[in-house]
Write a protein that holds these residues in place. Structure first.
Motif, PDB file in Angstrom:
ATOM      1  N   LEU A 181     -15.645   4.273  46.822  1.00  0.00           N
ATOM      2  CA  LEU A 181     -15.601   5.497  46.152  1.00  0.00           C
ATOM      3  C   LEU A 181     -15.255   5.069  44.754  1.00  0.00           C
ATOM      4  O   LEU A 181     -14.619   4.189  44.408  1.00  0.00           O
ATOM      5  CB  LEU A 181     -14.281   6.219  46.842  1.00  0.00           C
ATOM      6  CG  LEU A 181     -14.267   6.846  48.152  1.00  0.00           C
ATOM      7  CD1 LEU A 181     -13.166   7.140  48.600  1.00  0.00           C
ATOM      8  CD2 LEU A 181     -15.703   7.781  48.033  1.00  0.00           C
ATOM      9  N   VAL A 182     -15.866   5.905  43.835  1.00  0.00           N
ATOM     10  CA  VAL A 182     -15.397   5.854  42.301  1.00  0.00           C
ATOM     11  C   VAL A 182     -14.564   6.953  42.018  1.00  0.00           C
ATOM     12  O   VAL A 182     -15.082   8.047  42.404  1.00  0.00           O
ATOM     13  CB  VAL A 182     -16.866   5.948  41.491  1.00  0.00           C
ATOM     14  CG1 VAL A 182     -16.604   6.033  40.166  1.00  0.00           C
ATOM     15  CG2 VAL A 182     -17.581   4.452  41.776  1.00  0.00           C
ATOM     16  N   VAL A 183     -13.781   6.766  41.495  1.00  0.00           N
ATOM     17  CA  VAL A 183     -12.623   8.003  41.144  1.00  0.00           C
ATOM     18  C   VAL A 183     -12.588   8.126  39.856  1.00  0.00           C
ATOM     19  O   VAL A 183     -13.026   7.290  38.980  1.00  0.00           O
ATOM     20  CB  VAL A 183     -11.035   7.558  41.756  1.00  0.00           C
ATOM     21  CG1 VAL A 183     -11.446   7.577  43.275  1.00  0.00           C
ATOM     22  CG2 VAL A 183     -10.550   6.480  41.179  1.00  0.00           C
ATOM     23  N   PRO A 185     -20.275  15.614  53.429  1.00  0.00           N
ATOM     24  CA  PRO A 185     -19.177  15.454  54.319  1.00  0.00           C
ATOM     25  C   PRO A 185     -18.735  13.980  54.357  1.00  0.00           C
ATOM     26  O   PRO A 185     -17.479  13.688  54.656  1.00  0.00           O
ATOM     27  CB  PRO A 185     -19.625  15.761  55.344  1.00  0.00           C
ATOM     28  CG  PRO A 185     -21.280  15.682  55.248  1.00  0.00           C
ATOM     29  CD  PRO A 185     -21.484  15.732  53.949  1.00  0.00           C
ATOM     30  N   PHE A 186     -19.763  12.803  54.072  1.00  0.00           N
ATOM     31  CA  PHE A 186     -19.196  11.615  54.037  1.00  0.00           C
ATOM     32  C   PHE A 186     -18.393  10.923  52.845  1.00  0.00           C
ATOM     33  O   PHE A 186     -17.281  10.443  53.189  1.00  0.00           O
ATOM     34  CB  PHE A 186     -20.362  10.541  54.233  1.00  0.00           C
ATOM     35  CG  PHE A 186     -21.299  10.786  52.974  1.00  0.00           C
ATOM     36  CD1 PHE A 186     -21.231  10.190  51.874  1.00  0.00           C
ATOM     37  CD2 PHE A 186     -22.442  11.453  53.314  1.00  0.00           C
ATOM     38  CE1 PHE A 186     -22.044  10.558  50.637  1.00  0.00           C
ATOM     39  CE2 PHE A 186     -23.577  11.579  52.093  1.00  0.00           C
ATOM     40  CZ  PHE A 186     -23.170  11.237  50.862  1.00  0.00           C
ATOM     41  N   THR A 187     -18.220  11.880  52.000  1.00  0.00           N
ATOM     42  CA  THR A 187     -17.484  11.502  50.729  1.00  0.00           C
ATOM     43  C   THR A 187     -15.789  12.032  51.176  1.00  0.00           C
ATOM     44  O   THR A 187     -14.900  11.542  50.793  1.00  0.00           O
ATOM     45  CB  THR A 187     -17.818  12.276  49.505  1.00  0.00           C
ATOM     46  OG1 THR A 187     -19.214  11.699  49.243  1.00  0.00           O
ATOM     47  CG2 THR A 187     -16.781  11.957  48.424  1.00  0.00           C
ATOM     48  N   THR A 188     -15.908  13.448  51.748  1.00  0.00           N
ATOM     49  CA  THR A 188     -14.596  13.928  52.184  1.00  0.00           C
ATOM     50  C   THR A 188     -14.088  13.024  53.487  1.00  0.00           C
ATOM     51  O   THR A 188     -12.861  12.693  53.296  1.00  0.00           O
ATOM     52  CB  THR A 188     -15.016  15.336  52.816  1.00  0.00           C
ATOM     53  OG1 THR A 188     -15.560  16.107  51.625  1.00  0.00           O
ATOM     54  CG2 THR A 188     -13.664  16.064  53.237  1.00  0.00           C
ATOM     55  N   GLN A 189     -14.630  12.529  54.267  1.00  0.00           N
ATOM     56  CA  GLN A 189     -14.288  11.631  55.148  1.00  0.00           C
ATOM     57  C   GLN A 189     -13.722  10.298  54.570  1.00  0.00           C
ATOM     58  O   GLN A 189     -12.769  10.023  55.103  1.00  0.00           O
ATOM     59  CB  GLN A 189     -15.305  11.249  56.403  1.00  0.00           C
ATOM     60  CG  GLN A 189     -14.759  10.505  57.441  1.00  0.00           C
ATOM     61  CD  GLN A 189     -13.917  11.359  58.281  1.00  0.00           C
ATOM     62  OE1 GLN A 189     -14.001  12.531  58.541  1.00  0.00           O
ATOM     63  NE2 GLN A 189     -12.613  10.755  58.807  1.00  0.00           N
ATOM     64  N   PRO A 238      -5.223  16.474  57.597  1.00  0.00           N
ATOM     65  CA  PRO A 238      -6.015  16.775  58.847  1.00  0.00           C
ATOM     66  C   PRO A 238      -7.576  16.654  58.428  1.00  0.00           C
ATOM     67  O   PRO A 238      -8.019  16.665  57.772  1.00  0.00           O
ATOM     68  CB  PRO A 238      -5.378  18.429  58.903  1.00  0.00           C
ATOM     69  CG  PRO A 238      -5.304  18.953  57.487  1.00  0.00           C
ATOM     70  CD  PRO A 238      -4.654  17.509  56.987  1.00  0.00           C
ATOM     71  N   THR A 239      -8.069  16.136  59.581  1.00  0.00           N
ATOM     72  CA  THR A 239      -9.605  16.096  59.750  1.00  0.00           C
ATOM     73  C   THR A 239     -10.232  17.157  59.237  1.00  0.00           C
ATOM     74  O   THR A 239     -11.468  17.067  58.603  1.00  0.00           O
ATOM     75  CB  THR A 239     -10.121  15.345  60.682  1.00  0.00           C
ATOM     76  OG1 THR A 239      -9.788  16.194  61.888  1.00  0.00           O
ATOM     77  CG2 THR A 239      -9.793  13.709  61.013  1.00  0.00           C
ATOM     78  N   THR A 240      -9.718  18.548  59.414  1.00  0.00           N
ATOM     79  CA  THR A 240     -10.375  19.585  59.262  1.00  0.00           C
ATOM     80  C   THR A 240     -10.105  20.174  57.971  1.00  0.00           C
ATOM     81  O   THR A 240     -10.671  21.281  57.457  1.00  0.00           O
ATOM     82  CB  THR A 240     -10.127  20.761  60.316  1.00  0.00           C
ATOM     83  OG1 THR A 240      -8.645  20.973  60.101  1.00  0.00           O
ATOM     84  CG2 THR A 240     -10.391  20.159  61.443  1.00  0.00           C
ATOM     85  N   GLN A 241      -9.419  19.214  56.931  1.00  0.00           N
ATOM     86  CA  GLN A 241      -9.178  19.785  55.738  1.00  0.00           C
ATOM     87  C   GLN A 241     -10.226  19.877  54.819  1.00  0.00           C
ATOM     88  O   GLN A 241     -11.105  18.821  54.901  1.00  0.00           O
ATOM     89  CB  GLN A 241      -8.097  18.797  55.013  1.00  0.00           C
ATOM     90  CG  GLN A 241      -7.924  19.154  53.639  1.00  0.00           C
ATOM     91  CD  GLN A 241      -6.510  20.141  53.610  1.00  0.00           C
ATOM     92  OE1 GLN A 241      -6.081  20.663  54.395  1.00  0.00           O
ATOM     93  NE2 GLN A 241      -6.550  20.905  52.539  1.00  0.00           N
ATOM     94  N   SER A 242     -10.675  20.962  54.044  1.00  0.00           N
ATOM     95  CA  SER A 242     -11.977  21.183  53.202  1.00  0.00           C
ATOM     96  C   SER A 242     -11.319  20.860  51.850  1.00  0.00           C
ATOM     97  O   SER A 242     -10.539  21.633  51.059  1.00  0.00           O
ATOM     98  CB  SER A 242     -12.273  22.619  53.411  1.00  0.00           C
ATOM     99  OG  SER A 242     -13.318  22.738  52.448  1.00  0.00           O
ATOM    100  N   LEU A 243     -11.737  19.640  51.405  1.00  0.00           N
ATOM    101  CA  LEU A 243     -11.066  19.279  50.085  1.00  0.00           C
ATOM    102  C   LEU A 243     -12.285  19.388  48.947  1.00  0.00           C
ATOM    103  O   LEU A 243     -13.543  19.352  49.428  1.00  0.00           O
ATOM    104  CB  LEU A 243     -11.296  17.595  50.104  1.00  0.00           C
ATOM    105  CG  LEU A 243     -10.087  17.075  51.038  1.00  0.00           C
ATOM    106  CD1 LEU A 243     -10.143  15.440  50.954  1.00  0.00           C
ATOM    107  CD2 LEU A 243      -8.850  17.440  50.772  1.00  0.00           C
ATOM    108  N   GLN A 244     -11.977  20.089  47.927  1.00  0.00           N
ATOM    109  CA  GLN A 244     -12.932  20.522  46.916  1.00  0.00           C
ATOM    110  C   GLN A 244     -12.521  19.730  45.842  1.00  0.00           C
ATOM    111  O   GLN A 244     -11.874  19.765  44.615  1.00  0.00           O
ATOM    112  CB  GLN A 244     -12.618  21.840  46.420  1.00  0.00           C
ATOM    113  CG  GLN A 244     -13.031  22.952  47.521  1.00  0.00           C
ATOM    114  CD  GLN A 244     -14.348  23.097  47.981  1.00  0.00           C
ATOM    115  OE1 GLN A 244     -15.187  22.572  47.143  1.00  0.00           O
ATOM    116  NE2 GLN A 244     -14.678  23.215  49.270  1.00  0.00           N
TER     117      GLN A 244
END
Length: 375
Positions: free
Chosen positions: A52-54, A67-71, A85-91
């Protein structure tokens, strides 16, 4: 491509050809053995990693579409003690998923630093200003050989506003100088027992024999033997320091290789044509012309007078114009060097795209003395 641009292209190519003549005609021109051959077993090993690059300025992946970035973010935070939580929707807009590639050089030792290349694999807009988080780099056997981390340097620049976008160079790949540290060594042996094997870069029996003759003349009769047109077996000292010194002397010996192979490289996608000094042509006749077909369609409306009582009728008129231009049969004389070949083909008025077909036809007719390779 216009006629003016085509003429400029061939004039530049002819100038380069003429300037290169003295370099290839020198009888004293020679190469070092290290430029012609490599030691068998001494090679690079490719490494690859996912990370990951931050720290991006709103130019990262759109996590709803990748989705692979969120995971990956959730897994990284879990390893650092933060559970989501794995169901967390990250923006998140400041993170991008990337692939890291590099080459592990031969004889690399633990702690040595190597350069890495970082490339986006999601839908990020730019990696400029980002920082690569610690990422393991693995080899083909799945083992970790290096750890990568550092600030990313991207050579491009870009800006976007109100639907307008301007980009210079590429923003989705960059390098980190000394961005990886070697954590595992790859054993590399200099030969097997009393022998060291040299592999020629190209298969050429004449050049291989010349290398053997130079080694035997400088290092002693019977030191080198040609196994085939590419492999040379050299009898070397078995003690490590003596073998290194021995190989250092061999790789700096100069050999005058046989004449290079006549070759033409054509890239039809870009229109690039590159030919070396050995290319020649035989006497031949070539017809080159362009068939132009122009079709014009015009809609015409026929409307009656107000008191005529008729109906409006739409008719279609089509005009077809066929033109044949520049189709004269031209005779090309045999060319002795590259400049003559360029001048002869330039006389046809062909642009680089047309040149591909001309060269292929000349090769099929046996008039082109060169190997033609289309990439």
């Amino acid at each position: 491509m216009s006629t003016f641009q085509t003429g400029n292209f061939w004039r530049r190519l002819a100038i380069l050809a003429c300037c290169s003549l003295p370099l290839f005609s020198s009888a004293a021109w020679a190469d070092r053995i290290k430029d012609l051959a490599s030691v068998q077993g001494v090679r690079n090993n490719q490494l690859v990693g996912y990370g990951l690059v931050v720290g991006l300025d709103g130019t990262g992946d759109q996590t709803t579409q990748t989705p692979f970035t969120t995971q990956s973010i959730i897994n990284m935070l879990a390893q650092l003690g933060t559970t989501l939580p794995t169901t967390q929707s990250l923006q998140l807009k400041n993170v991008a998923a990337v692939m890291i590639t590099t080459n592990l050089p031969p004889f690399a030792r633990i702690g040595q630093q190597i350069d890495i290349t970082v490339s986006s694999m999601g839908n990020a807009k730019s990696l400029r200003g980002g920082t690569l988080v610690m990422t393991p780099l693995k080899g083909a056997d799945g083992q970790i050989y290096a750890q990568a981390q550092g600030n990313l340097m991207v050579g491009g620049a870009g800006a976007a506003a109100a639907g307008t976008k301007a980009v210079i160079n590429h923003l989705l790949a960059g390098r980190i100088v000394s961005g990886a540290t070697v954590e595992r060594e790859v054993p590399t042996s200099l030969g097997q027992g009393p022998f060291v094997h040299y592999e020629m870069s190209i298969t050429d029996f004449g050049t291989t024999q010349r290398v053997v003759e130079v080694i035997n003349r400088e290092m002693g009769p019977g030191t080198a033997q040609a196994v085939d047109g590419r492999l040379i077996r050299v009898n070397a000292p078995e003690e490590a320091s003596s073998r290194v010194a021995f190989m250092g002397r061999i790789e700096n010996l100069e050999v005058r290789p046989m004449k290079m192979m006549a070759k033409i490289i054509v890239n039809p996608r870009t229109g690039s044509v590159v030919m070396n000094q050995m290319v020649t042509i035989e006497n031949c006749a070539v017809a080159h012309g362009a068939l132009s077909v122009v079709i014009n369609t015009d809609q015409q409306v026929s409307q009656p007078n107000a008191l005529a009582g008729g109906q409006m009728v739409t008719t279609t008129q089509t005009e077809i114009d066929i033109k044949q231009g520049g189709g004269a049969l031209m005779v090309l004389k045999a060319g002795a060097n590259l400049s003559d070949v360029v001048k002869a083909i330039n006389a046809l008025g062909a642009n680089p795209q047309d040149l591909v077909s001309i060269l292929q036809s000349m090769k099929a007719a046996g008039a082109l003395r060169a190997d033609l390779e289309v990439i």
